[in-house]
Design a protein around this motif. Structure first.
Motif, short mmCIF file in Angstrom:
data_model
loop_
_atom_site.label_atom_id
_atom_site.label_comp_id
_atom_site.label_asym_id
_atom_site.label_seq_id
_atom_site.Cartn_x
_atom_site.Cartn_y
_atom_site.Cartn_z
N SER A 22 0.80 -1.16 -0.02
CA SER A 22 0.02 0.05 -0.01
C SER A 22 0.87 1.34 0.05
CB SER A 22 -1.01 0.10 1.28
OG SER A 22 -1.91 -1.17 1.19
N THR A 41 -11.59 5.00 2.28
CA THR A 41 -11.62 3.81 2.96
C THR A 41 -12.52 3.69 4.00
OG1 THR A 41 -9.04 3.83 2.59
CG2 THR A 41 -9.97 2.35 4.60
N VAL A 53 -8.34 0.32 -2.21
CA VAL A 53 -8.66 1.98 -2.40
C VAL A 53 -7.50 2.55 -2.57
CG1 VAL A 53 -8.76 4.18 -0.89
CG2 VAL A 53 -10.63 1.82 -0.76
N VAL A 79 -9.40 -3.43 2.46
CA VAL A 79 -10.07 -2.07 1.71
C VAL A 79 -9.25 -1.20 1.63
CG1 VAL A 79 -11.74 -0.40 2.48
CG2 VAL A 79 -12.50 -2.58 2.98
N LEU A 80 -8.27 -1.16 2.44
CA LEU A 80 -7.03 -0.08 2.27
C LEU A 80 -6.38 -0.41 1.17
CD1 LEU A 80 -5.71 2.40 3.59
CD2 LEU A 80 -4.35 0.75 4.60
#
Length: 479
Positions: free
Chosen positions: A331, A399, A417, A413-414
C-alpha cells in the motif's frame, strides 16, 4: 403567423454550432486544466455508453450500468481494477475499446488537453503551454518563478507532445515484438498472439495491468523472460514522458539531466530495490506466496511484485494471500506511485524525494533544500506537502466509506482503495464483490487519483488573486 414567428427567432444550426465552437475554444484558452477535466469526464461517459452496448459483450447482453461505468473509469484512468472478468466478458469489439481507452488515458490529462486544445485552437497559446509544461512541474499551474532548467521549457512543449506520441508507439511496438515469440513458445496460438502481444505491451507501458486471456499471467508464471519484458515496459511507462524526453536528448550525459529526471530515476530505483528486499523478508516463509519456491524463484517474484506495486498492476500470486505486513508495504509503494507526467499514478516519486530532502535539510539545520547543486524553492515543498495531504485525505475518506458499506477487513479495503487512487490495478478480490454503491465510490477515487489533486485545484480555481499586503508574522508551536 405564430409558427412563423417562432421559426424566425430560432437561430440557424450553423450559427449555433459556431457559438458552441467559440465557447469551447474560449474554455481551452482560459482554463486548460478545467478543460482537461471536462474532456476526461466526457471520455469516461462516452466509454460507459460504448461498454454498455450488447455488441461489446461476448454474450451479446448489455452490461450493467455500474460495471460499464467502472470499466470505463478504470480504462480511461489506466487503473486496471475491474468488476467483471476481462477475458470472458468482452467481444472483439469490447477488447478493442479497452485497448483504445487505455491508450487515450495513458496520454495523461494535461497532455490530452493540450493536444485537443491544439486541434481546436490551431495553436498552443501561452497559457496552454504553461499548463502542458505543468504536467512535468505542477508549479506552472500555480505561477511564480520557475527554473526552466528543471523541466521542459515552454519552447519544447511541441517537442514533448511529439515525444509522447513517438515514445508510446515505439516502446509498445518493441515490447510487442519481444512478447510475441515468447507467447508462441508458451503455447499460445500464433494468430491469437498477434493481438494478445500488442495488448500486453500496451497494458505494461500504460501501467494498466489488464490481461486478455483466461488465468491472466498464470500461464506465464514460470516464464521469467516474459515477466521481465513486462517489468521493463512498466518501468518505462512509470518514469514519465519528461524523463524519456530528457534521456532521449542526453542519454550518455548524466550531468546534463534535469533535476526532475535525476530525482525520478534515483527514487524509482531505490524504491524498486527496497520494496523487493522487504517483500523477500516478509514473504519468504509464507507457503501461500513465496514459501513454496526456491531461492531464485522467491527473489525474482519479490522483484516482480515490487515493480507491479509501483503502478504496474500485473500479479502472479494471489494478493489476498499476502501477509498483513506485506499488504501494508504494498500500500505504501502504491501510494507513492511513479513519475510525474507518466502513465503511473500515486503522489509521484518526485513528491516523495522533495519531502525526504526537506526532512534531511531540516535535520541538518540547513536553511535551504538542495540536491545535485540545485536549490529547491519553498513553493515546491508546499506543493509536495499539499499533494500528500490531499491524497491521504481522499484515501482516508474512501476507505471509511467502503469499510462502512462492505464491513470487509481493513487491510483489504485500504489496499484496494490505494490501488484505485494510485491507478495500480492490484486487488485482494474485494473490488469484484463490491456492491454498486461501493463501485461508484471507488470509481470516483480512481478519477481523483488519475486527474491529480493539482489539476483539480487548478480547474476549480476561478481566478488567481494577487495579495498586495502581508500580515504580521506570528509563529505557532509545532511538534
Amino acid at each position: 403567423m405564430a409558427r412563423r414567428t417562432r421559426a424566425s427567432t430560432q437561430r440557424p444550426f450553423s450559427e449555433r454550432f459556431r457559438s458552441w465552437f467559440h465557447d469551447l475554444r474560449e474554455q481551452t484558452t482560459k482554463s486548460p486544466a478545467r478543460f482537461a477535466v471536462i474532456i476526461f469526464s466526457t471520455l469516461i461517459l462516452l466509454f460507459t455508453g460504448l461498454f454498455s452496448i450488447p455488441a461489446a459483450s461476448a454474450d451479446g447482453q448489455s452490461l450493467k450500468l455500474a460495471d460499464a461505468f467502472f470499466t470505463a473509469m478504470s480504462t480511461i484512468c489506466v487503473t486496471g481494477l475491474t468488476t467483471v472478468n476481462m477475458d470472458t466478458q468482452w467481444s472483439p469489439l469490447g477488447h478493442t475499446l479497452v485497448f483504445l481507452g487505455v491508450q487515450i488515458g495513458a496520454m495523461g490529462v494535461l497532455t490530452l488537453a493540450s493536444i485537443l486544445g491544439l486541434v481546436i485552437s490551431k495553436r498552443l497559446g501561452l497559457r496552454a503551454k504553461l499548463i502542458a509544461a505543468g504536467d512535468s512541474n505542477p508549479l506552472r499551474v500555480h505561477g511564480g518563478p520557475v527554473n526552466e532548467g528543471q523541466t521542459v521549457r515552454l519552447g519544447e512543449v511541441g517537442q514533448l507532445l511529439v515525444t509522447v506520441a513517438l515514445s508510446t508507439l515505439i516502446i509498445e511496438a518493441t515490447l510487442a515484438v519481444l512478447l510475441y515469440p515468447l507467447m508462441v513458445i508458451a503455447g499460445v496460438d500464433p494468430l491469437t498472439a498477434l493481438w494478445e502481444a500488442p495488448y500486453y505491451a500496451a497494458m505494461a507501458f500504460t501501467n494498466t495491468g489488464f490481461t486478455p486471456n483466461a488465468g491472466g499471467l498464470t500461464p506465464f508464471a514460470d516464464d521469467y523472460l516474459f515477466l521481465s519484458v513486462l517489468m521493463v515496459g512498466v518501468f518505462l511507462g512509470s518514469i514519465g514522458f519528461p524523463v524519456i524526453f530528457a534521456l532521449a536528448k542526453h542519454v550518455w550525459h548524466v550531468r546534463r539531466w534535469s533535476l526532475h529526471a535525476k530525482l525520478t530515476i534515483i527514487t524509482t530505483v531505490v524504491l524498486f530495490l527496497a520494496g523487493a528486499a522487504v517483500f523477500l523478508v516478509l514473504e519468504y516463509n509464507n507457503p501461500k506466496t513465496f514459501g513454496s519456491m526456491d531461492a531464485w524463484d522467491t527473489t525474482f517474484q519479490a522483484f516482480f511484485l515490487s515493480a507491479m506495486t509501483r503502478s504496474g498492476g500485473f500479479a502472479v500470486i494471489d494478493i489476498s494471500e499476502l501477509n498483513g505486513s506485506s499488504m501494508l508495504v504494498g500500500s505504501m509503494l502504491m501510494f507513492v506511485g511513479g513519475g510525474s507526467a507518466s502513465t503511473a499514478g500515486g503522489i509521484k516519486v518526485t513528491t516523495l524525494a522533495v519531502l525526504a530532502l526537506a526532512v534531511w535539510s531540516e535535520a541538518r539545520g540547513r536553511q535551504t533544500v538542495e540536491a545535485f547543486g540545485r536549490r529547491i524553492p519553498s513553493d515546491v515543498q508546499r506543493v509536495a506537502i499539499s499533494v500528500v495531504a490531499w491524497g491521504a485525505t481522499i484515501v482516508a475518506l474512501s476507505t471509511i466509506i467502503i469499510l462502512q458499506i462492505t464491513k470487509a477487513p481493513l487491510q483489504h479495503v485500504l489496499f484496494d482503495v490505494i490501488s484505485g487512487f494510485a491507478t495500480v490495478g492490484l486487488s485482494t478480490g474485494l473490488t469484484e464483490d463490491l456492491p454498486d454503491s461501493g463501485v461508484y465510490v471507488l470509481a470516483l477515487t480512481m478519477f481523483m487519483g488519475r486527474v491529480g489533486t493539482v489539476t483539480l485545484a487548478a480547474a476549480v480555481a476561478a481566478t488567481a488573486r494577487t495579495q498586495l499586503y502581508s500580515l504580521p508574522v506570528e509563529r505557532p508551536i509545532v511538534g
